[in-house]
Design an enzyme around this catalytic site. Sequence first.
Site, short mmCIF file in Angstrom:
data_model
loop_
_atom_site.label_atom_id
_atom_site.label_comp_id
_atom_site.label_asym_id
_atom_site.label_seq_id
_atom_site.Cartn_x
_atom_site.Cartn_y
_atom_site.Cartn_z
N GLN A 114 0.86 -1.19 0.00
CA GLN A 114 0.00 0.00 0.00
C GLN A 114 0.90 1.24 0.00
O GLN A 114 0.91 2.03 0.94
CB GLN A 114 -0.93 -0.02 1.22
CG GLN A 114 -1.88 -1.20 1.25
CD GLN A 114 -2.84 -1.16 2.42
OE1 GLN A 114 -3.40 -0.12 2.72
NE2 GLN A 114 -3.01 -2.29 3.08
N HIS A 159 8.96 -3.75 -1.15
CA HIS A 159 8.12 -3.94 -2.33
C HIS A 159 8.31 -2.80 -3.33
O HIS A 159 8.28 -3.03 -4.54
CB HIS A 159 6.65 -4.04 -1.91
CG HIS A 159 5.72 -4.25 -3.04
ND1 HIS A 159 5.72 -5.41 -3.80
CD2 HIS A 159 4.73 -3.47 -3.56
CE1 HIS A 159 4.78 -5.33 -4.73
NE2 HIS A 159 4.17 -4.17 -4.61
N LYS A 184 0.93 -9.21 -17.32
CA LYS A 184 -0.37 -9.66 -16.86
C LYS A 184 -1.36 -8.50 -16.83
O LYS A 184 -1.00 -7.37 -16.50
CB LYS A 184 -0.26 -10.31 -15.47
CG LYS A 184 0.21 -9.39 -14.36
CD LYS A 184 0.38 -10.15 -13.05
CE LYS A 184 0.91 -9.22 -11.95
NZ LYS A 184 1.19 -9.94 -10.70
N ARG A 223 -5.18 -7.45 -15.25
CA ARG A 223 -6.20 -7.83 -14.28
C ARG A 223 -7.53 -7.16 -14.61
O ARG A 223 -7.57 -5.98 -14.95
CB ARG A 223 -5.78 -7.40 -12.86
CG ARG A 223 -4.53 -8.06 -12.33
CD ARG A 223 -4.25 -7.60 -10.90
NE ARG A 223 -2.99 -8.07 -10.39
CZ ARG A 223 -2.83 -9.21 -9.73
NH1 ARG A 223 -3.87 -10.00 -9.53
NH2 ARG A 223 -1.63 -9.58 -9.28
N ASP A 279 10.57 -12.57 -8.00
CA ASP A 279 9.63 -11.60 -7.48
C ASP A 279 9.93 -11.38 -6.01
O ASP A 279 10.70 -12.13 -5.40
CB ASP A 279 8.19 -12.09 -7.68
CG ASP A 279 7.19 -10.94 -7.80
OD1 ASP A 279 7.60 -9.77 -7.63
OD2 ASP A 279 6.00 -11.21 -8.05
N ASP A 330 2.09 -14.40 -2.33
CA ASP A 330 1.01 -14.41 -1.35
C ASP A 330 0.16 -15.68 -1.50
O ASP A 330 0.41 -16.68 -0.83
CB ASP A 330 0.16 -13.15 -1.51
CG ASP A 330 -0.77 -12.91 -0.33
OD1 ASP A 330 -1.02 -13.85 0.43
OD2 ASP A 330 -1.25 -11.77 -0.17
N ALA A 357 -0.04 -17.34 -4.41
CA ALA A 357 0.66 -18.11 -5.44
C ALA A 357 -0.15 -18.34 -6.70
O ALA A 357 0.29 -19.05 -7.59
CB ALA A 357 1.17 -19.45 -4.90
N GLY A 358 -1.33 -17.74 -6.80
CA GLY A 358 -2.15 -17.92 -8.00
C GLY A 358 -1.49 -17.38 -9.25
O GLY A 358 -1.38 -18.08 -10.27
N THR A 359 -1.01 -16.14 -9.19
CA THR A 359 -0.35 -15.52 -10.33
C THR A 359 0.94 -16.26 -10.69
O THR A 359 1.24 -16.50 -11.87
CB THR A 359 -0.03 -14.05 -10.03
OG1 THR A 359 -1.25 -13.35 -9.74
CG2 THR A 359 0.66 -13.38 -11.21
#
Length: 341
Positions: free
Chosen positions: A106, A139, A204, A206, A230, A234, A236-238
């Site tokens: 954030q 990040h 990618k 979204r 990376d 989090d 791990a889907g992506t």
Amino acid sequence: MPAVVEPKLISGNANLPLAKAIARRMSLYRGMSVGLVDARIERFNDQEIFVEVYENVRGEDMFILQSTSNPANDNLMELLIMADALRRSSAARITAVIPYFGYARQDRRTKARTPITAKLVSNMITSAGIERVLTLDLHAAQIQGFFDIPVDNLYASPIFGLDILQQFDNPAEELMVVSPDVGGVARARELAKRIGAPLSIVDKRRERAGEVAEMTVIGDVSGKKCVIVDDICDTAGTLCKAAEVLMEHGATEVHAYISHGVMSGPAVERVSKSVMKSLVLTDSIQPTDAIKAAPNIRVLPTAPLFAQAILNIWNGTSVSSLFETDTLGPIYEGILGQQSD
């Protein structure tokens, strides 16, 4: 004020194994015992956090070891309360060692009426009396500018580079370093440069938060062993979908090197069932039993890096020297590929 003799470490509950490993490494480097300051951190019945330091810290150079990982709010409050306890106990200097800096995602307003929570957290840390921050792979690099105190941001890519050189026979010829999105290109380029490998990007798009609608591979990955780089994994889907897309484009193997293994929800199960041959994490966040048991997940230790960085800060010497392979190589000699320090 008495002279500062040795750096003193105190740890919260976020990652005690890492804190103890850092203390052991510092003992090895110093040739004398370095332990964690004796303290208690407990919760009242209503979950309020209470800290009591049992040792004299007046005039000492204190280092608080605490990731702000899940549960992020509890661990952040532990950090702030420990800092307040040390400040009120007349510590000479307080440095927060935050291997994983929570709320870093954030870091800007992506739409109207949203907060910049990373800035809020930085204000809280400074107000608590912390005078310096040591962290790993923020990040977003600009978060350093949110603080009005010195911030040393270490990088995992030198450790990853050393491990890759041990794991692969000819990285320059057989590997392709892949950034899983455009925003991570600088991080991937840094690792690619270290091992002499080419760079590719997975673009990618979204439709909504947490859902990837489309992925496009930029660059020729056919016949290559791909290494996705990376900072955070989090759910791990992506990551798993990117691995599938790379295999569909002709990659022979897919490996991933991630700085911070948040690994929430179904992440471990997804990685275990994915086409990825290996996922390599650091221990900036304490690995769960499920992560340790997963056959295709390895954990690299960060204790040698943090121990040397703490000593360099205490001595007033360069922290950026740890970005170089020649400096970091001897520190990690013989310990990469192991599950713990």
